[in-house]
Design an enzyme around this catalytic site. Structure first.
Site, PDB file in Angstrom:
ATOM      1  N   HIS A  35       1.109   6.210   1.864  1.00 10.94           N
ATOM      2  CA  HIS A  35       1.886   7.141   2.682  1.00 10.94           C
ATOM      3  C   HIS A  35       3.027   7.829   1.940  1.00 10.94           C
ATOM      4  O   HIS A  35       3.632   8.762   2.467  1.00 10.94           O
ATOM      5  CB  HIS A  35       2.323   6.466   3.986  1.00 10.94           C
ATOM      6  CG  HIS A  35       1.113   6.162   4.817  1.00 10.94           C
ATOM      7  ND1 HIS A  35       0.241   7.151   5.214  1.00 10.94           N
ATOM      8  CD2 HIS A  35       0.569   4.988   5.231  1.00 10.94           C
ATOM      9  CE1 HIS A  35      -0.770   6.593   5.876  1.00 10.94           C
ATOM     10  NE2 HIS A  35      -0.593   5.286   5.895  1.00 10.94           N
ATOM     11  N   THR A  91      -8.069   3.601   8.408  1.00 10.97           N
ATOM     12  CA  THR A  91      -9.244   2.734   8.502  1.00 10.97           C
ATOM     13  C   THR A  91      -9.282   2.104   9.897  1.00 10.97           C
ATOM     14  O   THR A  91      -8.293   1.514  10.336  1.00 10.97           O
ATOM     15  CB  THR A  91      -9.155   1.626   7.426  1.00 10.97           C
ATOM     16  OG1 THR A  91      -8.803   2.240   6.187  1.00 10.97           O
ATOM     17  CG2 THR A  91     -10.469   0.898   7.273  1.00 10.97           C
ATOM     18  N   GLY A 127       1.304  -1.351   4.306  1.00  8.59           N
ATOM     19  CA  GLY A 127       1.668  -0.033   3.811  1.00  8.59           C
ATOM     20  C   GLY A 127       2.586   0.732   4.731  1.00  8.59           C
ATOM     21  O   GLY A 127       3.787   0.891   4.479  1.00  8.59           O
ATOM     22  N   GLU A 186      -8.366   0.420  -2.942  1.00  7.58           N
ATOM     23  CA  GLU A 186      -9.088   0.383  -1.667  1.00  7.58           C
ATOM     24  C   GLU A 186     -10.088   1.530  -1.708  1.00  7.58           C
ATOM     25  O   GLU A 186      -9.725   2.653  -2.077  1.00  7.58           O
ATOM     26  CB  GLU A 186      -8.072   0.637  -0.560  1.00  7.58           C
ATOM     27  CG  GLU A 186      -8.220  -0.270   0.618  1.00  7.58           C
ATOM     28  CD  GLU A 186      -7.224   0.132   1.672  1.00  7.58           C
ATOM     29  OE1 GLU A 186      -7.527   1.018   2.460  1.00  7.58           O
ATOM     30  OE2 GLU A 186      -6.128  -0.443   1.672  1.00  7.58           O
ATOM     31  N   ARG A 201      -9.345   8.091  -0.883  1.00  7.30           N
ATOM     32  CA  ARG A 201     -10.301   8.471   0.167  1.00  7.30           C
ATOM     33  C   ARG A 201     -11.233   9.555  -0.340  1.00  7.30           C
ATOM     34  O   ARG A 201     -10.895  10.319  -1.243  1.00  7.30           O
ATOM     35  CB  ARG A 201      -9.546   8.963   1.410  1.00  7.30           C
ATOM     36  CG  ARG A 201      -8.725   7.876   2.096  1.00  7.30           C
ATOM     37  CD  ARG A 201      -8.181   8.390   3.404  1.00  7.30           C
ATOM     38  NE  ARG A 201      -9.217   8.457   4.409  1.00  7.30           N
ATOM     39  CZ  ARG A 201      -9.429   7.540   5.357  1.00  7.30           C
ATOM     40  NH1 ARG A 201      -8.642   6.503   5.453  1.00  7.30           N
ATOM     41  NH2 ARG A 201     -10.403   7.677   6.216  1.00  7.30           N
ATOM     42  N   HIS A 208      -3.389  -4.580   7.934  1.00  5.71           N
ATOM     43  CA  HIS A 208      -3.585  -3.403   8.768  1.00  5.71           C
ATOM     44  C   HIS A 208      -2.695  -3.461  10.005  1.00  5.71           C
ATOM     45  O   HIS A 208      -2.812  -4.367  10.810  1.00  5.71           O
ATOM     46  CB  HIS A 208      -5.045  -3.170   9.206  1.00  5.71           C
ATOM     47  CG  HIS A 208      -5.315  -1.704   9.362  1.00  5.71           C
ATOM     48  ND1 HIS A 208      -5.057  -1.034  10.518  1.00  5.71           N
ATOM     49  CD2 HIS A 208      -5.717  -0.792   8.456  1.00  5.71           C
ATOM     50  CE1 HIS A 208      -5.328   0.237  10.321  1.00  5.71           C
ATOM     51  NE2 HIS A 208      -5.725   0.426   9.085  1.00  5.71           N
ATOM     52  N   ASN A 251       0.850  -1.185   0.000  1.00  5.35           N
ATOM     53  CA  ASN A 251       0.000   0.000   0.000  1.00  5.35           C
ATOM     54  C   ASN A 251       0.890   1.240   0.000  1.00  5.35           C
ATOM     55  O   ASN A 251       1.715   1.419   0.896  1.00  5.35           O
ATOM     56  CB  ASN A 251      -0.904  -0.041   1.243  1.00  5.35           C
ATOM     57  CG  ASN A 251      -1.807   1.174   1.328  1.00  5.35           C
ATOM     58  OD1 ASN A 251      -1.357   2.302   1.161  1.00  5.35           O
ATOM     59  ND2 ASN A 251      -3.070   0.953   1.596  1.00  5.35           N
TER      60      ASN A 251
HETATM   61  N1  PXP Z   1      -5.570  -3.261   4.184  1.00  2.00           N
HETATM   62  C1  PXP Z   1      -6.562  -2.353   4.291  1.00  2.00           C
HETATM   63  C2  PXP Z   1      -7.939  -2.762   3.903  1.00  2.00           C
HETATM   64  C3  PXP Z   1      -6.297  -1.040   4.759  1.00  2.00           C
HETATM   65  O1  PXP Z   1      -7.304  -0.161   4.895  1.00  2.00           O
HETATM   66  C4  PXP Z   1      -4.965  -0.679   5.020  1.00  2.00           C
HETATM   67  C5  PXP Z   1      -4.652   0.736   5.409  1.00  2.00           C
HETATM   68  O2  PXP Z   1      -4.869   1.590   4.329  1.00  2.00           O
HETATM   69  C6  PXP Z   1      -3.980  -1.656   4.879  1.00  2.00           C
HETATM   70  C7  PXP Z   1      -4.304  -2.947   4.480  1.00  2.00           C
HETATM   71  C8  PXP Z   1      -2.549  -1.361   5.163  1.00  2.00           C
HETATM   72  O3  PXP Z   1      -2.431  -0.994   6.503  1.00  2.00           O
HETATM   73  P1  PXP Z   1      -1.052  -0.417   7.058  1.00  2.00           P
HETATM   74  O4  PXP Z   1      -0.803   0.867   6.329  1.00  2.00           O
HETATM   75  O5  PXP Z   1      -1.318  -0.240   8.515  1.00  2.00           O
HETATM   76  O6  PXP Z   1      -0.024  -1.446   6.748  1.00  2.00           O
END
Ligand code: PXP
Length: 237
Positions: A9, A100, A212, A69, A44, A190, A6
């Site tokens: 950032h 999220t 991400g 997403e 978003r 996540h 992801n």
């Molecule tokens: N999966 C989903 C559905 C998410 O909403 C996110 C955050 O955007 C991620 C994975 C990746 O999460 P993180 O940035 O905490 O690794």
């Protein structure tokens, strides 16, 4: 084990100064080059990081699958129908949240989610539902007709006490086994980082991790290629 990176950032950093760099499109290409299985980006509703322009260019530039997403907001769904990502991952979205905050509640939002899923599937887009690891949510995902689900590992990632970590892991493992038997492609993500990812990666029913924040943060010190490769090698172990 597949690794979806992801890249939101990279766009958060760009936003910090209102510059045109760092460009998430370049980031996506470097992730692809370094072994990512797919690129994930969240458009978003408030466009706080990723913009339409990023999505359009990333989709054209990369050869690996692109996973958008997104919320089930009508304008966002219409955008997805137009640009046709390989996959759409439906997530809940709150304007004030930092990120999220949980899975989409398929029991509460059944009709609205089903409507969006059918529209996206009609265009040939694979749909994944981001849900908390609960059997009731998995059953609803089945009724809705999604092919993929992604378990929210947020509670696991935030757990501090050993007993809570163990409890969250068991919940994810049991629900993943249940979902796999129902025929789902099972992903998770996540809050996963270079430490806590190992236990999740060892759950064999989980076929993909979407990560991400920790990868983009690591890349500030070691570069994005090394950050992706390090994560890849942890998943292999
Ligand atoms: N999966 C989903 C559905 C998410 O909403 C996110 C955050 O955007 C991620 C994975 C990746 O999460 P993180 O940035 O905490 O690794």
């Amino acid at each position: 084990m597949k690794l979806g990176v992801n890249i939101d950032h990279i766009a958060t950093l760009r936003r910090a100064r209102g510059t045109f760099y760092p460009d998430p499109v370049v980031g996506a290409l470097l992730c692809e080059y370094s072994g990512a299985s797919s690129i994930v980006a969240h458009l978003r509703e408030d466009r706080r990081h990723i913009k339409e322009r990023d999505i359009l260019l990333i989709k054209k530039a990369i050869k690996i699958p692109f996973n958008l997403e997104m919320s089930i907001n009508k304008d966002i769904v219409d955008f997805a129908l137009k640009i046709k990502p390989d996959q759409a991952t439906l997530v809940p979205e709150k304007r004030q949240e930092l990120t999220t905050e949980g899975g989409i509640d398929l029991i509460k939002n059944y009709k609205k989610v089903e409507f969006a899923v059918k529209k996206l599937q009609k265009k040939g887009i694979t749909v994944s539902l981001f849900i908390n690891p609960s059997k009731a949510q998995v059953e609803k995902a089945k009724q809705i007709g999604a092919e993929h689900i992604e378990f929210n590992t947020g509670e696991y990632s935030e757990a501090k006490a050993k007993s809570s970590i163990k409890k969250e892991l068991k919940q994810i493992k049991d629900t993943a086994t249940f979902a796999k038997k129902m025929g789902f492609f099972v992903a998770a993500g996540h809050g996963l980082d270079y430490e806590n990812v190992k236990a999740i990666a060892s759950i064999k029913e989980i076929e993909e991790l979407n990560i991400g924040h920790s990868i983009i943060c690591r890349s500030i010190f070691v570069g994005i290629a090394a950050a992706v490769k390090e994560m890849r090698s942890l998943l292999k172990k």
